[in-house]
Design a protein around this motif. Sequence first.
Motif, PDB file in Angstrom:
ATOM      1  N   GLN A  64       1.020  -0.772   0.131  1.00  0.00           N
ATOM      2  CA  GLN A  64      -0.635  -0.113   0.388  1.00  0.00           C
ATOM      3  C   GLN A  64       0.576   1.247  -0.037  1.00  0.00           C
ATOM      4  O   GLN A  64       1.461   1.242   0.953  1.00  0.00           O
ATOM      5  CB  GLN A  64      -0.928  -0.071   1.278  1.00  0.00           C
ATOM      6  N   ASP A  65       0.419   2.500  -0.379  1.00  0.00           N
ATOM      7  CA  ASP A  65       1.345   3.301  -1.144  1.00  0.00           C
ATOM      8  C   ASP A  65       1.187   3.816   0.116  1.00  0.00           C
ATOM      9  O   ASP A  65       0.450   3.963   1.453  1.00  0.00           O
ATOM     10  CB  ASP A  65       0.529   4.162  -2.417  1.00  0.00           C
ATOM     11  N   LYS A  66       2.420   4.942   0.742  1.00  0.00           N
ATOM     12  CA  LYS A  66       2.713   5.117   2.104  1.00  0.00           C
ATOM     13  C   LYS A  66       1.930   6.656   2.165  1.00  0.00           C
ATOM     14  O   LYS A  66       1.463   7.195   3.733  1.00  0.00           O
ATOM     15  CB  LYS A  66       4.140   5.540   2.224  1.00  0.00           C
ATOM     16  N   LYS A  67       1.684   7.028   0.776  1.00  0.00           N
ATOM     17  CA  LYS A  67       0.592   9.097   1.151  1.00  0.00           C
ATOM     18  C   LYS A  67       0.013   8.593   0.435  1.00  0.00           C
ATOM     19  O   LYS A  67      -1.186   9.982   1.482  1.00  0.00           O
ATOM     20  CB  LYS A  67       1.685   9.822  -0.623  1.00  0.00           C
ATOM     21  N   ASP A  68      -0.594   8.116  -0.751  1.00  0.00           N
ATOM     22  CA  ASP A  68      -2.132   7.702  -1.657  1.00  0.00           C
ATOM     23  C   ASP A  68      -2.597   6.448  -0.382  1.00  0.00           C
ATOM     24  O   ASP A  68      -2.183   5.333  -1.345  1.00  0.00           O
ATOM     25  CB  ASP A  68      -2.387   7.679  -2.116  1.00  0.00           C
ATOM     26  N   PRO A  69      -3.344   6.258   0.391  1.00  0.00           N
ATOM     27  CA  PRO A  69      -4.099   4.799   1.175  1.00  0.00           C
ATOM     28  C   PRO A  69      -5.056   4.467  -0.320  1.00  0.00           C
ATOM     29  O   PRO A  69      -5.225   4.025  -0.082  1.00  0.00           O
ATOM     30  CB  PRO A  69      -4.342   4.956   2.488  1.00  0.00           C
ATOM     31  N   ARG A  70      -4.777   4.716  -0.982  1.00  0.00           N
ATOM     32  CA  ARG A  70      -6.120   3.973  -2.208  1.00  0.00           C
ATOM     33  C   ARG A  70      -4.859   3.853  -3.021  1.00  0.00           C
ATOM     34  O   ARG A  70      -5.950   2.825  -3.954  1.00  0.00           O
ATOM     35  CB  ARG A  70      -7.254   5.240  -2.555  1.00  0.00           C
ATOM     36  N   ILE A  71      -4.241   3.823  -2.854  1.00  0.00           N
ATOM     37  CA  ILE A  71      -2.838   2.905  -4.180  1.00  0.00           C
ATOM     38  C   ILE A  71      -2.318   1.464  -3.593  1.00  0.00           C
ATOM     39  O   ILE A  71      -1.717   2.020  -1.822  1.00  0.00           O
ATOM     40  CB  ILE A  71      -2.031   3.937  -4.800  1.00  0.00           C
ATOM     41  N   PHE A  72      -2.849   0.830  -4.455  1.00  0.00           N
ATOM     42  CA  PHE A  72      -2.398  -0.666  -3.943  1.00  0.00           C
ATOM     43  C   PHE A  72      -1.055  -1.106  -5.447  1.00  0.00           C
ATOM     44  O   PHE A  72      -1.339  -0.638  -6.166  1.00  0.00           O
ATOM     45  CB  PHE A  72      -3.027  -1.767  -3.881  1.00  0.00           C
ATOM     46  N   PHE A  73      -0.097  -2.475  -4.979  1.00  0.00           N
ATOM     47  CA  PHE A  73      -0.102  -3.003  -5.512  1.00  0.00           C
ATOM     48  C   PHE A  73       0.439  -3.829  -5.750  1.00  0.00           C
ATOM     49  O   PHE A  73       0.701  -4.487  -4.119  1.00  0.00           O
ATOM     50  CB  PHE A  73       1.767  -2.466  -5.723  1.00  0.00           C
ATOM     51  N   THR A  74       0.046  -4.474  -6.449  1.00  0.00           N
ATOM     52  CA  THR A  74       0.701  -6.326  -6.281  1.00  0.00           C
ATOM     53  C   THR A  74       1.833  -6.506  -6.813  1.00  0.00           C
ATOM     54  O   THR A  74       2.176  -6.093  -7.747  1.00  0.00           O
ATOM     55  CB  THR A  74      -1.285  -7.609  -6.874  1.00  0.00           C
ATOM     56  N   ILE A  75       2.496  -7.340  -6.594  1.00  0.00           N
ATOM     57  CA  ILE A  75       3.776  -8.570  -7.023  1.00  0.00           C
ATOM     58  C   ILE A  75       3.352  -9.753  -6.679  1.00  0.00           C
ATOM     59  O   ILE A  75       3.290  -9.947  -6.050  1.00  0.00           O
ATOM     60  CB  ILE A  75       4.745  -7.411  -6.414  1.00  0.00           C
ATOM     61  N   SER A  76       3.193 -10.310  -8.218  1.00  0.00           N
ATOM     62  CA  SER A  76       3.425 -11.961  -7.908  1.00  0.00           C
ATOM     63  C   SER A  76       4.370 -12.436  -9.225  1.00  0.00           C
ATOM     64  O   SER A  76       5.305 -11.200 -10.026  1.00  0.00           O
ATOM     65  CB  SER A  76       2.438 -11.943  -9.275  1.00  0.00           C
TER      66      SER A  76
END
Length: 117
Positions: A64-76
């Motif tokens: 989860q992004d530290k500055k914008d909690p709406r932004i997520f990344f998945t790494i598979s």
Amino acid sequence: MCDKPLRHLRTRKPEALRYDIFVMKRIVKLTLKQERIAEFVEKFPSRKEKILAMPGCHGVDLFQDKKDPRIFFTISKWDDEAALNNYRHSDYFKATWAYMKQGFDDKPKAWSLDELG
């Protein structure tokens, strides 16, 4: 002593702990509607288990992004693009993605990367 955080190690299948056998990583950026964040985070562990059960998948991590909690990344981590595409064409992915799209606040972005070392 392992330099990687334990949380990261638990996301991999046992064979991925012994061998660095995956050669491709998939990064997906998701921007969620504020009201969908809690549900997404709550349901991710069960979704992760289903993704890990797919042939050729060796790990899935959520950030989860530290500055914008709406932004997520998945790494598979995948054996190759064919394994990723088999997952992307699965009934499970299609159903999950159709539901998830309703919660997006921006168009998702994705990158497939070869691991070089």
